[in-house]
Design a protein around this motif. Sequence first.
Motif, PDB file in Angstrom:
ATOM      1  N   THR A   7       0.855  -1.186   0.000  1.00 42.92           N
ATOM      2  CA  THR A   7       0.000   0.000   0.000  1.00 42.92           C
ATOM      3  C   THR A   7       0.891   1.236   0.000  1.00 42.92           C
ATOM      4  OG1 THR A   7      -1.675  -1.186   1.265  1.00 42.92           O
ATOM      5  CG2 THR A   7      -1.863   1.204   1.203  1.00 42.92           C
ATOM      6  N   THR A   9       0.745   5.321   0.461  1.00 43.58           N
ATOM      7  CA  THR A   9      -0.119   6.358   1.018  1.00 43.58           C
ATOM      8  C   THR A   9       0.604   7.696   1.020  1.00 43.58           C
ATOM      9  OG1 THR A   9      -1.153   4.717   2.463  1.00 43.58           O
ATOM     10  CG2 THR A   9      -1.506   7.031   3.024  1.00 43.58           C
ATOM     11  N   CYS A  19      -0.173  19.070  -6.213  1.00 48.49           N
ATOM     12  CA  CYS A  19       0.178  17.927  -7.051  1.00 48.49           C
ATOM     13  C   CYS A  19      -0.461  18.064  -8.432  1.00 48.49           C
ATOM     14  CB  CYS A  19      -0.301  16.647  -6.365  1.00 48.49           C
ATOM     15  SG  CYS A  19      -0.034  15.160  -7.344  1.00 48.49           S
ATOM     16  N   HIS A  23      -3.237  14.438  -6.396  1.00 49.59           N
ATOM     17  CA  HIS A  23      -3.156  13.654  -5.168  1.00 49.59           C
ATOM     18  C   HIS A  23      -3.215  14.572  -3.950  1.00 49.59           C
ATOM     19  CE1 HIS A  23      -2.431  10.255  -7.616  1.00 49.59           C
ATOM     20  NE2 HIS A  23      -1.131  10.420  -7.791  1.00 49.59           N
ATOM     21  N   LYS A  24      -3.859  14.077  -2.901  1.00 49.42           N
ATOM     22  CA  LYS A  24      -3.997  14.816  -1.644  1.00 49.42           C
ATOM     23  C   LYS A  24      -3.522  13.940  -0.485  1.00 49.42           C
ATOM     24  CE  LYS A  24      -7.201  18.100  -3.210  1.00 49.42           C
ATOM     25  NZ  LYS A  24      -6.448  18.593  -4.289  1.00 49.42           N
ATOM     26  N   ASP A  27      -4.522  10.119   0.474  1.00 51.20           N
ATOM     27  CA  ASP A  27      -4.790   9.213  -0.652  1.00 51.20           C
ATOM     28  C   ASP A  27      -3.944   7.955  -0.489  1.00 51.20           C
ATOM     29  OD1 ASP A  27      -6.453  11.123  -1.745  1.00 51.20           O
ATOM     30  OD2 ASP A  27      -5.115  11.642  -3.410  1.00 51.20           O
ATOM     31  N   SER A  28      -4.552   6.815  -0.753  1.00 51.23           N
ATOM     32  CA  SER A  28      -3.881   5.538  -0.589  1.00 51.23           C
ATOM     33  C   SER A  28      -4.132   4.677  -1.820  1.00 51.23           C
ATOM     34  CB  SER A  28      -4.425   4.859   0.675  1.00 51.23           C
ATOM     35  OG  SER A  28      -3.627   3.779   1.036  1.00 51.23           O
ATOM     36  N   PHE A  29      -3.121   3.918  -2.231  1.00 54.73           N
ATOM     37  CA  PHE A  29      -3.193   3.128  -3.457  1.00 54.73           C
ATOM     38  C   PHE A  29      -2.702   1.711  -3.192  1.00 54.73           C
ATOM     39  CE2 PHE A  29      -2.239   7.529  -4.297  1.00 54.73           C
ATOM     40  CZ  PHE A  29      -3.203   7.885  -5.208  1.00 54.73           C
ATOM     41  N   GLU A  34      -4.329  -0.601  -8.099  1.00 55.97           N
ATOM     42  CA  GLU A  34      -4.514   0.833  -8.356  1.00 55.97           C
ATOM     43  C   GLU A  34      -3.247   1.558  -8.782  1.00 55.97           C
ATOM     44  OE1 GLU A  34      -7.915   2.108  -5.279  1.00 55.97           O
ATOM     45  OE2 GLU A  34      -6.068   1.410  -4.315  1.00 55.97           O
ATOM     46  N   ALA A  37      -3.366   4.597 -11.009  1.00 63.01           N
ATOM     47  CA  ALA A  37      -3.918   5.847 -10.480  1.00 63.01           C
ATOM     48  C   ALA A  37      -2.841   6.727  -9.852  1.00 63.01           C
ATOM     49  CB  ALA A  37      -5.004   5.546  -9.451  1.00 63.01           C
ATOM     50  N   LEU A  38      -1.693   6.143  -9.531  1.00 62.42           N
ATOM     51  CA  LEU A  38      -0.609   6.896  -8.913  1.00 62.42           C
ATOM     52  C   LEU A  38       0.189   7.630  -9.981  1.00 62.42           C
ATOM     53  CD1 LEU A  38       0.855   7.461  -6.214  1.00 62.42           C
ATOM     54  CD2 LEU A  38       2.320   5.523  -6.728  1.00 62.42           C
ATOM     55  N   ASN A  78       5.689  15.559  -2.809  1.00 56.67           N
ATOM     56  CA  ASN A  78       4.783  14.710  -2.036  1.00 56.67           C
ATOM     57  C   ASN A  78       5.597  13.631  -1.328  1.00 56.67           C
ATOM     58  OD1 ASN A  78       2.296  15.904  -2.562  1.00 56.67           O
ATOM     59  ND2 ASN A  78       1.972  14.720  -4.430  1.00 56.67           N
TER      60      ASN A  78
END
Length: 86
Positions: A7, A9, A19, A23-24, A27-29, A34, A37-38, A78
């Motif tokens: 994971t 995060t 970003c 991304h905030k 947010d976790s991927f 996923e 999505a990153l 980030n």
Amino acid sequence: MKKPKITITLVDQKGTCGCHRGHKIGDSFDFDTERGALCPMAMHVAFPYIDILRYGGNLPTGKDGDFRFCCPDADVINIFKLETSE
């Protein structure tokens, strides 16, 4: 050998710009489901560390007891945390 779940995060931001990928913090991927999505720049940095974890290696822990890496965009910076679970 079963590969651990990874994971990623977003836990902090040090730069002065938002970003570019939107991304905030928080947010976790899930790496397996996923990763698309990153942000590709962040994934480029994360991948060698993920590879180490996937093949049984360990990463050095920081002052917070976890492993973190930075986005390579100097205006954004980030900060992401990597976590594993079975």
